[in-house]
Scaffold this motif. Sequence first.
Motif, PDB file in Angstrom:
ATOM      1  N   HIS A  51     -11.782  -8.577  67.400  1.00  0.00           N
ATOM      2  CA  HIS A  51     -10.658  -7.845  66.822  1.00  0.00           C
ATOM      3  C   HIS A  51     -10.754  -7.827  65.294  1.00  0.00           C
ATOM      4  CE1 HIS A  51      -9.159  -8.530  70.899  1.00  0.00           C
ATOM      5  NE2 HIS A  51      -8.383  -7.485  70.687  1.00  0.00           N
ATOM      6  N   THR A  52     -11.801  -7.189  64.809  1.00  0.00           N
ATOM      7  CA  THR A  52     -11.981  -7.020  63.373  1.00  0.00           C
ATOM      8  C   THR A  52     -11.346  -5.689  62.959  1.00  0.00           C
ATOM      9  OG1 THR A  52     -14.153  -6.053  63.809  1.00  0.00           O
ATOM     10  CG2 THR A  52     -14.095  -8.404  63.254  1.00  0.00           C
ATOM     11  N   ARG A  53     -11.288  -5.448  61.664  1.00  0.00           N
ATOM     12  CA  ARG A  53     -10.687  -4.216  61.144  1.00  0.00           C
ATOM     13  C   ARG A  53     -11.236  -2.994  61.871  1.00  0.00           C
ATOM     14  NH1 ARG A  53      -8.331  -1.473  56.907  1.00  0.00           N
ATOM     15  NH2 ARG A  53      -9.562   0.075  55.776  1.00  0.00           N
ATOM     16  N   GLY A  54     -10.341  -2.154  62.395  1.00  0.00           N
ATOM     17  CA  GLY A  54     -10.737  -0.934  63.082  1.00  0.00           C
ATOM     18  C   GLY A  54     -10.950  -1.079  64.574  1.00  0.00           C
ATOM     19  N   ALA A  55     -10.771  -2.280  65.106  1.00  0.00           N
ATOM     20  CA  ALA A  55     -10.927  -2.470  66.554  1.00  0.00           C
ATOM     21  C   ALA A  55      -9.784  -1.780  67.305  1.00  0.00           C
ATOM     22  CB  ALA A  55     -10.940  -3.952  66.901  1.00  0.00           C
ATOM     23  N   ILE A  56     -10.081  -1.257  68.491  1.00  0.00           N
ATOM     24  CA  ILE A  56      -9.045  -0.729  69.378  1.00  0.00           C
ATOM     25  C   ILE A  56      -8.990  -1.662  70.581  1.00  0.00           C
ATOM     26  CG2 ILE A  56     -10.629   0.897  70.522  1.00  0.00           C
ATOM     27  CD1 ILE A  56      -8.163   2.790  70.838  1.00  0.00           C
ATOM     28  N   SER A  57      -7.783  -2.003  70.999  1.00  0.00           N
ATOM     29  CA  SER A  57      -7.599  -2.990  72.054  1.00  0.00           C
ATOM     30  C   SER A  57      -6.371  -2.629  72.876  1.00  0.00           C
ATOM     31  CB  SER A  57      -7.424  -4.377  71.415  1.00  0.00           C
ATOM     32  OG  SER A  57      -7.435  -5.414  72.370  1.00  0.00           O
ATOM     33  N   MET A  58      -6.282  -3.200  74.074  1.00  0.00           N
ATOM     34  CA  MET A  58      -5.151  -2.916  74.950  1.00  0.00           C
ATOM     35  C   MET A  58      -4.011  -3.904  74.724  1.00  0.00           C
ATOM     36  SD  MET A  58      -5.779  -0.197  76.575  1.00  0.00           S
ATOM     37  CE  MET A  58      -4.536  -0.122  77.857  1.00  0.00           C
ATOM     38  N   ALA A  59      -2.804  -3.360  74.604  1.00  0.00           N
ATOM     39  CA  ALA A  59      -1.609  -4.197  74.551  1.00  0.00           C
ATOM     40  C   ALA A  59      -1.262  -4.608  75.976  1.00  0.00           C
ATOM     41  CB  ALA A  59      -0.458  -3.417  73.921  1.00  0.00           C
ATOM     42  N   ARG A  60      -0.538  -5.703  76.099  1.00  0.00           N
ATOM     43  CA  ARG A  60      -0.133  -6.179  77.428  1.00  0.00           C
ATOM     44  C   ARG A  60       1.075  -7.087  77.273  1.00  0.00           C
ATOM     45  NH1 ARG A  60      -1.489 -11.480  78.212  1.00  0.00           N
ATOM     46  NH2 ARG A  60      -3.097 -12.359  76.872  1.00  0.00           N
ATOM     47  N   SER A  61       1.711  -7.407  78.385  1.00  0.00           N
ATOM     48  CA  SER A  61       2.780  -8.404  78.377  1.00  0.00           C
ATOM     49  C   SER A  61       2.135  -9.783  78.486  1.00  0.00           C
ATOM     50  CB  SER A  61       3.731  -8.156  79.557  1.00  0.00           C
ATOM     51  OG  SER A  61       3.074  -8.468  80.774  1.00  0.00           O
ATOM     52  N   ASN A  62       2.903 -10.808  78.803  1.00  0.00           N
ATOM     53  CA  ASN A  62       2.333 -12.145  78.990  1.00  0.00           C
ATOM     54  C   ASN A  62       1.425 -12.219  80.211  1.00  0.00           C
ATOM     55  OD1 ASN A  62       3.527 -13.225  76.721  1.00  0.00           O
ATOM     56  ND2 ASN A  62       5.392 -13.807  77.806  1.00  0.00           N
ATOM     57  N   ALA A  63       1.590 -11.302  81.152  1.00  0.00           N
ATOM     58  CA  ALA A  63       0.745 -11.281  82.347  1.00  0.00           C
ATOM     59  C   ALA A  63      -0.644 -10.763  81.974  1.00  0.00           C
ATOM     60  CB  ALA A  63       1.374 -10.411  83.433  1.00  0.00           C
ATOM     61  N   MET A  64      -1.674 -11.470  82.391  1.00  0.00           N
ATOM     62  CA  MET A  64      -3.058 -11.145  82.022  1.00  0.00           C
ATOM     63  C   MET A  64      -3.481  -9.737  82.439  1.00  0.00           C
ATOM     64  SD  MET A  64      -4.617 -13.873  80.648  1.00  0.00           S
ATOM     65  CE  MET A  64      -4.682 -15.647  80.654  1.00  0.00           C
ATOM     66  N   ASN A  65      -3.011  -9.275  83.609  1.00  0.00           N
ATOM     67  CA  ASN A  65      -3.456  -7.989  84.156  1.00  0.00           C
ATOM     68  C   ASN A  65      -2.366  -6.924  84.065  1.00  0.00           C
ATOM     69  OD1 ASN A  65      -5.982  -9.135  84.899  1.00  0.00           O
ATOM     70  ND2 ASN A  65      -5.040  -9.986  86.725  1.00  0.00           N
ATOM     71  N   SER A  66      -1.651  -6.911  82.947  1.00  0.00           N
ATOM     72  CA  SER A  66      -0.527  -5.986  82.799  1.00  0.00           C
ATOM     73  C   SER A  66      -0.811  -4.814  81.866  1.00  0.00           C
ATOM     74  CB  SER A  66       0.698  -6.748  82.293  1.00  0.00           C
ATOM     75  OG  SER A  66       0.413  -7.340  81.031  1.00  0.00           O
ATOM     76  N   ALA A  67      -2.030  -4.708  81.311  1.00  0.00           N
ATOM     77  CA  ALA A  67      -2.346  -3.576  80.432  1.00  0.00           C
ATOM     78  C   ALA A  67      -2.219  -2.282  81.223  1.00  0.00           C
ATOM     79  CB  ALA A  67      -3.747  -3.721  79.863  1.00  0.00           C
ATOM     80  N   SER A  68      -1.703  -1.260  80.564  1.00  0.00           N
ATOM     81  CA  SER A  68      -1.474   0.016  81.241  1.00  0.00           C
ATOM     82  C   SER A  68      -1.929   1.160  80.337  1.00  0.00           C
ATOM     83  CB  SER A  68       0.002   0.149  81.611  1.00  0.00           C
ATOM     84  OG  SER A  68       0.254   1.382  82.237  1.00  0.00           O
ATOM     85  N   GLY A 106       7.993  -0.008  73.552  1.00  0.00           N
ATOM     86  CA  GLY A 106       7.143  -1.159  73.851  1.00  0.00           C
ATOM     87  C   GLY A 106       7.299  -1.628  75.277  1.00  0.00           C
ATOM     88  N   GLY A 107       8.205  -1.001  76.034  1.00  0.00           N
ATOM     89  CA  GLY A 107       8.473  -1.428  77.409  1.00  0.00           C
ATOM     90  C   GLY A 107       7.928  -0.511  78.476  1.00  0.00           C
ATOM     91  N   GLY A 108       7.206   0.533  78.102  1.00  0.00           N
ATOM     92  CA  GLY A 108       6.733   1.505  79.091  1.00  0.00           C
ATOM     93  C   GLY A 108       5.231   1.513  79.256  1.00  0.00           C
ATOM     94  N   GLY A 109       4.768   2.314  80.203  1.00  0.00           N
ATOM     95  CA  GLY A 109       3.339   2.442  80.454  1.00  0.00           C
ATOM     96  C   GLY A 109       3.064   3.583  81.394  1.00  0.00           C
ATOM     97  N   SER A 110       1.851   3.628  81.888  1.00  0.00           N
ATOM     98  CA  SER A 110       1.478   4.655  82.869  1.00  0.00           C
ATOM     99  C   SER A 110       1.842   4.135  84.264  1.00  0.00           C
ATOM    100  CB  SER A 110      -0.017   4.966  82.769  1.00  0.00           C
ATOM    101  OG  SER A 110      -0.793   3.851  83.200  1.00  0.00           O
ATOM    102  N   MET A 159      -1.412  -1.271  64.449  1.00  0.00           N
ATOM    103  CA  MET A 159      -0.485  -0.203  64.825  1.00  0.00           C
ATOM    104  C   MET A 159      -0.630   0.013  66.337  1.00  0.00           C
ATOM    105  SD  MET A 159      -2.532   2.901  62.918  1.00  0.00           S
ATOM    106  CE  MET A 159      -2.094   4.351  63.863  1.00  0.00           C
ATOM    107  N   GLN A 160       0.496   0.027  67.036  1.00  0.00           N
ATOM    108  CA  GLN A 160       0.486   0.068  68.508  1.00  0.00           C
ATOM    109  C   GLN A 160       1.193   1.323  69.000  1.00  0.00           C
ATOM    110  OE1 GLN A 160       1.737  -3.605  70.343  1.00  0.00           O
ATOM    111  NE2 GLN A 160       2.502  -2.564  72.158  1.00  0.00           N
ATOM    112  N   GLY A 161       0.576   1.977  69.985  1.00  0.00           N
ATOM    113  CA  GLY A 161       1.163   3.191  70.549  1.00  0.00           C
ATOM    114  C   GLY A 161       0.798   3.355  72.012  1.00  0.00           C
ATOM    115  N   GLY A 162       1.115   4.539  72.528  1.00  0.00           N
ATOM    116  CA  GLY A 162       0.779   4.851  73.915  1.00  0.00           C
ATOM    117  C   GLY A 162       1.848   4.508  74.928  1.00  0.00           C
ATOM    118  N   ASP A 163       3.075   4.273  74.453  1.00  0.00           N
ATOM    119  CA  ASP A 163       4.187   3.957  75.346  1.00  0.00           C
ATOM    120  C   ASP A 163       5.050   5.215  75.528  1.00  0.00           C
ATOM    121  OD1 ASP A 163       6.458   3.072  76.652  1.00  0.00           O
ATOM    122  OD2 ASP A 163       7.135   1.778  75.027  1.00  0.00           O
TER     123      ASP A 163
END
Length: 194
Positions: A114-131, A91-95, A82-86
């Motif tokens: 990335h096992t059950r319950g892991a929290i991780s950052m979403a990003r675009s194809n660019a490696m340093n695009s997490a926001s 899915g196109g926004g960020g900080s 489940m993904q949020g924070g936009d």
Amino acid sequence: MKKRLMVVLLLMSLMAALAGCGKENDASGKHHVEITVKDYGTITVELDGDAAPLTVENFLELAESGFYDGLTFHRIIEGFMMQGGDPLGTGGGGSTKTIKGEFSENGVENNLSHTRGAISMARSNAMNSASSQFFIVHQDSTFLDGKYACFGYVTEGIEVVDAVCEYDWPFRDGTGTIQQKDSQPVIESVKVID
């Protein structure tokens, strides 16, 4: 005498500059946050600032500023995540800033999986695009290891993740994005506990 004074001043300024180097990141160690999802309950997450210090620092700053409060989980795929924070809910926004991706394919050692319950950052194809966008893993998805910055794990409230992921969401497209913002589950708050 002037030369000696200049050398001393230069050494003092160099020492002052070096004094800040090697300081521990403010986000090092373990941190705990509560993510409250309206009508579902609270998910408690332990963040690992030693494995992903930039990611944890960014997440904590956003949480403490109230950035996440009132946003939604816009992308939900049962058995995956489940993904949020936009702020746009699409899915196109960020900080206002992006951060370095803390994962092996980007040259950063991060052994969290990335096992059950892991929290991780979403990003675009660019490696340093997490926001600001993050996701919580519903079922083991270790194929993401080394490609996304995992930065902690759910310690309580995994049943909330189950309930959100297993609900038959209306208006969902082929990528799991819930198209109508008023149908998306709301993040009431993300609170830093310690």
